[in-house]
Design a protein around this motif. Sequence first.
Motif, PDB file in Angstrom:
ATOM      1  N   UNK A 259       0.850  -1.192   0.000  1.00 14.06           N
ATOM      2  CA  UNK A 259       0.000   0.000   0.000  1.00 14.06           C
ATOM      3  C   UNK A 259       0.886   1.243   0.000  1.00 14.06           C
ATOM      4  N   UNK A 260       0.364   2.305  -0.581  1.00 15.12           N
ATOM      5  CA  UNK A 260       1.086   3.574  -0.533  1.00 15.12           C
ATOM      6  C   UNK A 260       0.968   4.204   0.847  1.00 15.12           C
ATOM      7  N   UNK A 371       5.923  -1.210   1.179  1.00 16.27           N
ATOM      8  CA  UNK A 371       6.417  -1.518  -0.165  1.00 16.27           C
ATOM      9  C   UNK A 371       6.182  -2.973  -0.557  1.00 16.27           C
ATOM     10  N   UNK A 372       6.092  -3.181  -1.847  1.00 19.93           N
ATOM     11  CA  UNK A 372       6.024  -4.540  -2.384  1.00 19.93           C
ATOM     12  C   UNK A 372       7.365  -5.228  -2.162  1.00 19.93           C
ATOM     13  N   UNK A 373       7.324  -6.499  -1.772  1.00 19.35           N
ATOM     14  CA  UNK A 373       8.554  -7.238  -1.519  1.00 19.35           C
ATOM     15  C   UNK A 373       8.596  -8.484  -2.393  1.00 19.35           C
ATOM     16  N   UNK A 408       3.029  -3.774   7.563  1.00 20.96           N
ATOM     17  CA  UNK A 408       3.667  -3.980   6.276  1.00 20.96           C
ATOM     18  C   UNK A 408       4.934  -3.168   6.121  1.00 20.96           C
ATOM     19  N   UNK A 409       4.916  -1.912   6.600  1.00 27.00           N
ATOM     20  CA  UNK A 409       6.098  -1.052   6.510  1.00 27.00           C
ATOM     21  C   UNK A 409       7.240  -1.569   7.371  1.00 27.00           C
ATOM     22  N   UNK A 412       6.691  -7.030   8.544  1.00 27.55           N
ATOM     23  CA  UNK A 412       5.969  -8.166   9.098  1.00 27.55           C
ATOM     24  C   UNK A 412       5.130  -8.835   8.015  1.00 27.55           C
ATOM     25  N   UNK A 413       4.923 -10.146   8.096  1.00 22.86           N
ATOM     26  CA  UNK A 413       4.108 -10.831   7.085  1.00 22.86           C
ATOM     27  C   UNK A 413       2.674 -10.289   7.100  1.00 22.86           C
ATOM     28  N   UNK A 414       2.276  -9.628   6.046  1.00 22.66           N
ATOM     29  CA  UNK A 414       1.012  -8.884   6.037  1.00 22.66           C
ATOM     30  C   UNK A 414       0.311  -9.046   4.694  1.00 22.66           C
ATOM     31  N   UNK A 415      -0.989  -9.249   4.744  1.00 22.39           N
ATOM     32  CA  UNK A 415      -1.845  -9.214   3.565  1.00 22.39           C
ATOM     33  C   UNK A 415      -3.115  -8.454   3.917  1.00 22.39           C
ATOM     34  N   UNK A 416      -3.643  -7.717   2.970  1.00 24.51           N
ATOM     35  CA  UNK A 416      -4.912  -7.024   3.162  1.00 24.51           C
ATOM     36  C   UNK A 416      -5.851  -7.423   2.023  1.00 24.51           C
TER      37      UNK A 416
END
Length: 461
Positions: A259-260, A371-373, A408-409, A412-416
């Motif tokens: 996400x931005x 950011x995308x990783x 996410x920033x 940490x392992x994160x999904x939305x």
Amino acid sequence: MSRPAVRPPAAPAVKSTTTSTTTATATPVPASATTSGLGSAADGGPRPLSANGSTALTAAAGTAPTAGATAALPGLPRALSSRARTLAGAVRRRCADLARMESPSGDAPRLDALAEELGAGFRATGALVRREPGPAGDHLVVEWAGQDESLPHLLVVGHHDTVWPVGILDEWPVAEQDGLLSGPGVLDMKAGLALLEGAFALLADLGQRPHRPVRLVVVSDEEVGSPDGKRLVERQLPGAAAILGLEPPHPDGRVKTARRGTARVRLTVTGREAHAGNDAAEGISAVDELVDQLVAVRGLVCHPGTELNTGRISGGSRPNVVAGRAEAELGLRFATAEAQRRTLDHLAHLTALRPGARVRTEVLSSRPAWPERSGNPLLRHVRSLAAVLGQQLDGAPAGGAGDTNLPGARGLPTLDGLGAVGAGAHARHEHIRVDELAPRIALLAALLAVPLPRLKDRPTP
């Protein structure tokens, strides 16, 4: 609004086989076990599905979706999907009922009433619920026990405020037509909360509980940047195995993998009032100064990776009075942490263009860029579970921001985007797809019941 749930018929028993050849049969939850929302077991809560406490599904990172995901209980994916379809009608009604409870950001009485209703629904699924007071409405912290309480918790985040003002239902009532359920806040994100309630009700119906402890934080101020609610999210991050967000996915159903960053900034200009005809030269127009500042700001921040929306402007009193005060509220979005730092630094150092005018910059709320990783074991896990359930699922970055930006920033392992599939968030055509409710219920239930794979090392928050 709390009322006995309309509970569909109990699910058929599901037989479990384990490596020790012990078998057990899941006990369906009685239909009379519910008192609010979608309900839960009446006999002390859900039970492990198999005799030796093994989980309903097993999945290993890096394996093919069907190779190990159903070894412990081959029939469960079918049971989850079937039961989810049966529960979908009750969840659809729950979505509509929640959307009919108006809850604009900042309206504490209405937000508290909705928090009470949500809390009752989650308690009925066996959760412990506590209200956390906030300056603009109570937040909720909800906890479910897991089969293995020694494991790190799974954190789920959501919100119950909306962008819609009180009275919007008079001109835009909640309605269903052509397979779409529309209404203010139904997508963003009343439906996500109803889906999670449905997933726990499904597990209870199958005599199951989450594999690990689950914590849910529902904040009352997400739509204005979670200025108070983010403290609760941050408090639950230490030790979390993974973080899931109940925001809506992309319109095509893809979950959100990045996400931005965002910031809400208020520019306040102070001038000097004077009679616009007799003493105009004695005045300093705050409105004129603000207009010129906004033009300058647009030039400052329109760099790659930064977007600006001037969302609100106010100022002045009468056309025959030189304006003594004016302000604007800006919405900013950032692709990177560096773009965010640079832009906010520019805004913090604005100076007045007119002698005697004063310009003040105030950051009302901000969220860091997530950011995308490369590589994403949590996304691979969710894709694998979806495949076992007969679903196709993928992920992609999102333009909006939410409370998942915080974990996410930090890596940490994160999904939305695990909420309801639909479109039109913050718009008059906001809606969810009714036919996509059952697949999301089943997927959420599987995410709760299945062990997480080994996720990459991550920093301590």
